[in-house]
Design a protein around this motif. Structure first.
Motif, PDB file in Angstrom:
ATOM      1  N   LYS A  57      -7.607 -37.123   8.370  1.00  0.00           N
ATOM      2  CA  LYS A  57      -6.583 -37.291  10.235  1.00  0.00           C
ATOM      3  C   LYS A  57      -7.625 -37.135  10.954  1.00  0.00           C
ATOM      4  CE  LYS A  57      -2.577 -37.545   8.363  1.00  0.00           C
ATOM      5  NZ  LYS A  57      -1.929 -38.585   8.245  1.00  0.00           N
ATOM      6  N   THR A  58      -8.446 -36.588  11.146  1.00  0.00           N
ATOM      7  CA  THR A  58      -9.680 -36.635  11.840  1.00  0.00           C
ATOM      8  C   THR A  58     -10.837 -37.594  11.283  1.00  0.00           C
ATOM      9  OG1 THR A  58     -11.001 -34.660  11.041  1.00  0.00           O
ATOM     10  CG2 THR A  58      -8.840 -34.500  12.375  1.00  0.00           C
ATOM     11  N   GLU A 330       5.253 -34.972  21.843  1.00  0.00           N
ATOM     12  CA  GLU A 330       5.694 -35.390  20.458  1.00  0.00           C
ATOM     13  C   GLU A 330       6.681 -36.143  19.938  1.00  0.00           C
ATOM     14  OE1 GLU A 330       3.620 -31.887  17.869  1.00  0.00           O
ATOM     15  OE2 GLU A 330       6.394 -31.929  18.291  1.00  0.00           O
ATOM     16  N   GLU A 357       2.070 -37.689  17.167  1.00  0.00           N
ATOM     17  CA  GLU A 357       1.135 -36.727  18.635  1.00  0.00           C
ATOM     18  C   GLU A 357       1.345 -36.774  20.162  1.00  0.00           C
ATOM     19  OE1 GLU A 357      -0.263 -33.669  17.435  1.00  0.00           O
ATOM     20  OE2 GLU A 357       0.562 -33.855  15.031  1.00  0.00           O
ATOM     21  N   GLY A 360      -0.762 -40.259  20.528  1.00  0.00           N
ATOM     22  CA  GLY A 360      -1.347 -41.128  19.972  1.00  0.00           C
ATOM     23  C   GLY A 360      -0.754 -42.425  19.741  1.00  0.00           C
TER      24      GLY A 360
END
Length: 399
Positions: A57-58, A330, A357, A360
């Motif tokens: 995810k990163t 969110e 997020e 996001g």
């Protein structure tokens, strides 16, 4: 290694952080496509033969991803792959680790093209206009304002402007807090210039480069995102008197950096002429609008480059626009919200049950019109419909 002739190449694996546009382009070209992707959006799964989650995810997690894990996921698809195509975040995969063809430039060429500091020095040597870059040792020589951005990648999420040394030091501290990999050695401090953000989408073989389209970039558009420098989509073509000069410079850079297939160069159309900002040595976010406006299949053309083939230069048919909406909170994707997004006939449709997020990407909207103005208006109306629905939906749930 398999011969990358079209007749012998059918099963394709696309792997990257966000691969939907590549997967759907390859599927439209008639390939059997599997994907390893961080989002596995609804429309990606509709296009793909099969897909699985990239469990990163990163950026830090991507850098630690082991080849053995990728190979295990490839085996789970139960297909023998003829070629692998790396997307965003996995440009540096070592081709030698895989038995199938890798339809990408060499990792060394990609590394050099992605490194904004290396690019700055190369552009200086070539006499091509670009923003001045400062190294960490030159902090006392900085002329403000400056843009701070990751040395490679990022999509504009981490870009910041500093107007003084105090602001610069505070931003460096903030970025390190957001991502421990972002420190003085891994960010670029770049002269901040004014202009219209744009890009050139190219195809290249070992000997030739072809500019397929010049695109206007939508950066930090308030009705699409709260982030001031994030990539929000683009409009193809970009009608500007500097377009031809951009094409010529971009083609020169493709051959200089020995890049193959589909790649892009980001520019600023400034008052003094085109300024090169960065090279994207991979498929770009503009893939959808280039295909729509120029009537070309970029995946097929990309594969052709590895056989030494370039298509005829396409001509634009109207305007195509993509707008990426970012969530301002969110957000849980329930059935009603997913149905609304599907009605907009966009792309990057999050699956039901997904949590988005704050800040996001939520989804992409498209417009295909005869004028640029109509395209922008269509995107804005679609974005407003989605925002209004979310606002009312959230109030109803909270009541």
């Amino acid at each position: 290694m398999n011969d990358p002739e079209r007749g012998n190449m059918q099963n394709i694996l696309v792997i990257g952080f966000d691969t939907r546009n590549i997967v759907c382009s390859a599927s439209r070209a008639g390939y059997t496509v599997c994907s390893i992707d961080a989002f596995c959006d609804f429309d990606l799964r509709e296009c793909a033969y099969a897909s699985s989650f990239l469990e990163c995810k990163t950026i830090q997690e991507l850098h630690r991803l082991k080849t053995s894990r990728i190979k295990a996921q490839m085996a789970e698809f139960g297909l023998e792959f003829d070629a692998l195509v790396p997307g965003s975040g996995l440009e540096m995969l070592d081709h030698k680790d895989f038995s199938c063809s890798v339809l990408a430039s060499s990792p060394d060429a990609m590394q050099k093209a992605s490194d904004k500091l290396y690019l700055s020095k190369k552009l200086e040597a070539l006499g091509i206009p670009h923003p001045r870059c400062y190294s960490p040792e030159e902090l006392d020589a900085v002329e403000y304002p400056v843009m701070i951005k990751p040395i490679s990648g990022g999509g504009g999420v981490f870009n910041r402007i500093a107007r003084s040394k105090q602001e610069l030091l505070a931003i460096l501290e903030e970025l390190h807090g957001l991502n421990p990999e972002l420190k003085e050695e891994t960010v670029v401090i770049q002269e901040f210039l004014e202009g219209i953000p744009s890009s050139v989408s190219l195809l290249s073989t070992k000997n030739e480069a072809l500019s397929v389209a010049v695109n206007e970039q939508l950066i930090g558009i308030p009705w699409l995102s709260r982030l001031p420098f994030v990539y929000c989509g683009n409009i193809t073509p970009f009608r500007n008197e500097q377009a031809e000069e951009m094409e010529a410079l971009a083609e020169e850079l493709m051959l200089e950096f020995r890049l193959l297939g589909s790649n892009g160069v980001d520019f600023l159309a400034s008052k003094k002429g085109p300024v090169v900002l960065e090279i994207n040595p991979r498929f770009q976010g503009s893939l959808d609008t280039v295909e729509m406006a120029m009537n070309i299949n970029l995946f097929e053309a990309h594969a052709g480059c590895f056989r030494g083939e370039l298509p005829e230069k396409p001509k634009a048919k109207g305007f195509a626009a993509r707008g990426v909406i970012y969530s301002d909170r969110e957000l849980f994707i329930d059935q009603k919200l997913m149905e609304l997004i599907l009605r907009e006939k966009g792309a990057d449709v999050p699956s039901q049950g997904t949590v988005i997020e704050p800040d996001g990407p939520l989804t992409s909207l498209f417009a295909r019109t005869s004028t640029r103005e109509e395209a922008v208006l269509s995107l804005e109306k679609g974005a407003n419909r989605i925002r209004a629905f979310i606002e009312n939906h959230t109030k109803t749930e909270g009541a």
